[in-house]
Design a protein around this motif. Sequence first.
Motif, PDB file in Angstrom:
ATOM      1  N   LEU A 261      61.766  60.334   6.852  1.00 48.31           N
ATOM      2  CA  LEU A 261      62.343  60.228   5.584  1.00 48.31           C
ATOM      3  C   LEU A 261      63.839  59.813   5.657  1.00 48.31           C
ATOM      4  O   LEU A 261      64.364  59.213   4.789  1.00 48.31           O
ATOM      5  N   GLU A 262      64.550  60.274   6.796  1.00 49.40           N
ATOM      6  CA  GLU A 262      66.026  60.038   7.031  1.00 49.40           C
ATOM      7  C   GLU A 262      65.990  58.523   7.021  1.00 49.40           C
ATOM      8  O   GLU A 262      67.121  57.978   6.477  1.00 49.40           O
ATOM      9  N   ASN A 334      58.870  47.065   5.244  1.00 52.32           N
ATOM     10  CA  ASN A 334      59.256  47.514   6.692  1.00 52.32           C
ATOM     11  C   ASN A 334      58.847  48.950   7.045  1.00 52.32           C
ATOM     12  O   ASN A 334      58.526  49.223   8.077  1.00 52.32           O
ATOM     13  N   LEU A 335      59.362  49.843   6.110  1.00 49.45           N
ATOM     14  CA  LEU A 335      59.180  51.068   5.980  1.00 49.45           C
ATOM     15  C   LEU A 335      57.679  51.525   6.390  1.00 49.45           C
ATOM     16  O   LEU A 335      57.409  52.391   7.005  1.00 49.45           O
ATOM     17  N   GLU A 336      56.731  50.885   5.733  1.00 51.73           N
ATOM     18  CA  GLU A 336      55.308  51.228   5.911  1.00 51.73           C
ATOM     19  C   GLU A 336      55.005  50.712   7.364  1.00 51.73           C
ATOM     20  O   GLU A 336      54.033  51.672   7.954  1.00 51.73           O
ATOM     21  N   LYS A 337      55.560  49.780   7.814  1.00 50.90           N
ATOM     22  CA  LYS A 337      55.309  49.463   9.229  1.00 50.90           C
ATOM     23  C   LYS A 337      55.814  50.372  10.220  1.00 50.90           C
ATOM     24  O   LYS A 337      55.311  50.621  11.419  1.00 50.90           O
ATOM     25  N   PHE A 338      57.053  51.036   9.744  1.00 48.09           N
ATOM     26  CA  PHE A 338      57.532  52.204  10.489  1.00 48.09           C
ATOM     27  C   PHE A 338      56.582  53.368  10.622  1.00 48.09           C
ATOM     28  O   PHE A 338      56.314  53.848  11.547  1.00 48.09           O
ATOM     29  N   ALA A 339      55.975  53.792   9.330  1.00 42.66           N
ATOM     30  CA  ALA A 339      55.220  54.573   9.354  1.00 42.66           C
ATOM     31  C   ALA A 339      53.858  54.372  10.423  1.00 42.66           C
ATOM     32  O   ALA A 339      53.337  55.142  10.878  1.00 42.66           O
ATOM     33  N   GLU A 340      53.313  53.157  10.201  1.00 45.81           N
ATOM     34  CA  GLU A 340      52.383  52.777  11.130  1.00 45.81           C
ATOM     35  C   GLU A 340      52.611  53.186  12.633  1.00 45.81           C
ATOM     36  O   GLU A 340      51.916  53.544  13.429  1.00 45.81           O
ATOM     37  N   ALA A 341      53.928  52.765  13.058  1.00 42.73           N
ATOM     38  CA  ALA A 341      54.437  52.805  14.300  1.00 42.73           C
ATOM     39  C   ALA A 341      54.574  54.163  14.814  1.00 42.73           C
ATOM     40  O   ALA A 341      54.129  54.453  15.922  1.00 42.73           O
ATOM     41  N   LEU A 342      54.844  55.163  13.948  1.00 44.93           N
ATOM     42  CA  LEU A 342      54.744  56.822  14.340  1.00 44.93           C
ATOM     43  C   LEU A 342      53.531  57.522  14.326  1.00 44.93           C
ATOM     44  O   LEU A 342      53.526  58.255  14.778  1.00 44.93           O
ATOM     45  N   ALA A 343      52.447  56.627  13.889  1.00 43.22           N
ATOM     46  CA  ALA A 343      51.134  57.244  13.866  1.00 43.22           C
ATOM     47  C   ALA A 343      50.700  58.035  15.046  1.00 43.22           C
ATOM     48  O   ALA A 343      50.110  59.053  14.925  1.00 43.22           O
ATOM     49  N   LYS A 352      49.415  61.949   6.023  1.00 42.80           N
ATOM     50  CA  LYS A 352      49.032  62.130   4.648  1.00 42.80           C
ATOM     51  C   LYS A 352      50.623  62.473   3.782  1.00 42.80           C
ATOM     52  O   LYS A 352      50.791  61.846   2.626  1.00 42.80           O
ATOM     53  N   LYS A 353      51.346  63.156   4.258  1.00 39.55           N
ATOM     54  CA  LYS A 353      52.410  63.394   3.789  1.00 39.55           C
ATOM     55  C   LYS A 353      53.451  62.228   3.724  1.00 39.55           C
ATOM     56  O   LYS A 353      54.076  62.179   2.605  1.00 39.55           O
ATOM     57  N   ILE A 354      53.506  61.510   4.623  1.00 41.60           N
ATOM     58  CA  ILE A 354      54.096  60.159   4.688  1.00 41.60           C
ATOM     59  C   ILE A 354      53.527  59.268   3.600  1.00 41.60           C
ATOM     60  O   ILE A 354      54.328  58.742   2.848  1.00 41.60           O
ATOM     61  N   ASN A 355      52.480  59.327   3.502  1.00 38.71           N
ATOM     62  CA  ASN A 355      51.464  58.315   2.605  1.00 38.71           C
ATOM     63  C   ASN A 355      51.952  58.811   1.256  1.00 38.71           C
ATOM     64  O   ASN A 355      52.037  57.990   0.201  1.00 38.71           O
ATOM     65  N   ASP A 356      52.034  60.146   0.831  1.00 39.06           N
ATOM     66  CA  ASP A 356      52.371  60.512  -0.301  1.00 39.06           C
ATOM     67  C   ASP A 356      53.600  60.444  -0.962  1.00 39.06           C
ATOM     68  O   ASP A 356      53.938  60.403  -2.060  1.00 39.06           O
ATOM     69  N   ILE A 357      54.644  60.006  -0.036  1.00 38.04           N
ATOM     70  CA  ILE A 357      55.804  59.801  -0.566  1.00 38.04           C
ATOM     71  C   ILE A 357      56.336  58.517  -0.868  1.00 38.04           C
ATOM     72  O   ILE A 357      57.224  57.980  -1.125  1.00 38.04           O
TER      73      ILE A 357
END
Length: 533
Positions: A261-262, A334-343, A352-357
């Motif tokens: 989020l930050e 790009n932030l979606e790709k960042f979320a994938e990287a953190l998986a 799910k929390k990240i996907n929901d935001i």
Amino acid sequence: MVDRERKLIRDLKQWKFRYPPNYAELPISDEPKYNVPVAVKNSVFSKVPTEPLIGKLHLVCTSEDAMTDILDLHPEVAETEEFIDFVAGKYLPNGGLTVCHRYGGYQFGYWADQLGDGRAHILGEYINSKGESWQPQLKGSGETPYSRFGDGRAVLRSSIREMIASEACHYLGIPTTRAAALVVSDDHKVWRDRAYCGTMREERAAVVMRLAPAWYRLGSFEILLKRNEPHTMKQLADFVIKHHFPDVAIDDPDKYVKLYLEVAYRNLDMVATWQGLGFTHGVLNTDNISVLGLTIDYGPFGFVQHYYEHYVPNTSDDAGRYAFNKQPGIILWNLEKFAEALAPILTDDQKKKINDIRAPLEAYVREKITQTYLNKLGLEQCRDGDAALVKELLQLMQQTMADFTSTFRQLAEVEVSQLLDATTLESKWSLAKVSKASQWGQWVQKYRDRLEQEKVSDENRRTRMLKVNPLYVPSNWILQEAIADAEKNDFGKVRHLLKIFKNPYEVNEEAEKLGYSSQPPNWSFGLKLSCSS
């Protein structure tokens, strides 16, 4: 040796890095063949010495504010041979630990595998008199394990663009890395195909010293996902939280969600400032997106001149993927790709929390951009219909080929009661263009009504607008003129531009004489840049 009044260091030998630097907590590869392309593993950095510029060196320019406010160096230091050697990669002050950062990235939507600092070296960590941590980095300082097929060098023209843009964007209010100094060699030559047309040209090599609290990118995490290195990823994520996001507790079970989020909000805030100032980055690959939300890697960027929402400054972007109006959407992608990287370091619930935001983030950046434009119009409160008011003005600007920067600035210079007075608008070249649109009168009435709703006096409106609508931005044509002089070893215009862009919201008589707020020359329209640097 130290100026007690301003605490500025006058002797570079008295200036030193903190040792060990904070990044020494992370895994560093010590591959002996440091200047041979190699697939680095289980590391965040590679320990690599610089390859200094050779031949006769010239100090092109310095940013006095970066020197004094960030590095605590007195301007006199820049006049010394030792300082020039420092920037050229010949001299490393005490406490330095020279490393290159490993990262990957999606380039134009496709995974490009290992990229990394192919021509840049982080020199160390400096803690200044304010207690701030900064990492000086040289760009153009030689080959590294990440150079791929490059020569590890940068040329003068691209280095000037990076130097001026970094400082200009800072004073415009854009979150950005900084630049302290630039040197060029008369004798160190490299070959470049600057127009990507198959014609190579010999150019002089240069090095720019960039500054940032840290140089981590979204691609810093992506490479660890692709190489299946979850342990290193966890180390990096914990390190970034510890040193750069103090509001996130290191023992918080959801710390990686909060890290995401930050990073997301910082980058969305950044792109909102871009949209409000007409800045177009040009190459928004994930390896060019800072985890800290800073504008980084000034390549084929541009500022919108006559307004065109699909403006593309990069000759390589034929499809317009990174066009001006697409930048917010690309940051979200790009932030979606960042979320994938953190998986790999997230639980299913955290994923799910990240996907929901995702939807709230899209709404956030839309509202942020609308608010940015409202501020440019002298308004503060966001109301229904405001997005349409902004959109209609931009459409009128596009229809009439009005200048983005000058239209908003000139709106601030004219009383709202005179916006339909042709005689008054004659002296406002860009506003005069917009006023020729058939819908101009209707838009002005809507604008007046909106100001009345918020009860904004014309004096307050103009005062607010003058603070957020600059007179001068580093347009490519302005930079090109300075580059042409610099290639003849005349650095006066480069240095002068740094002074002008230090106060972009205030009238500068010399800038006015040079036409920097006037209608751009005809040759500047359609000017594009390549990644050849």
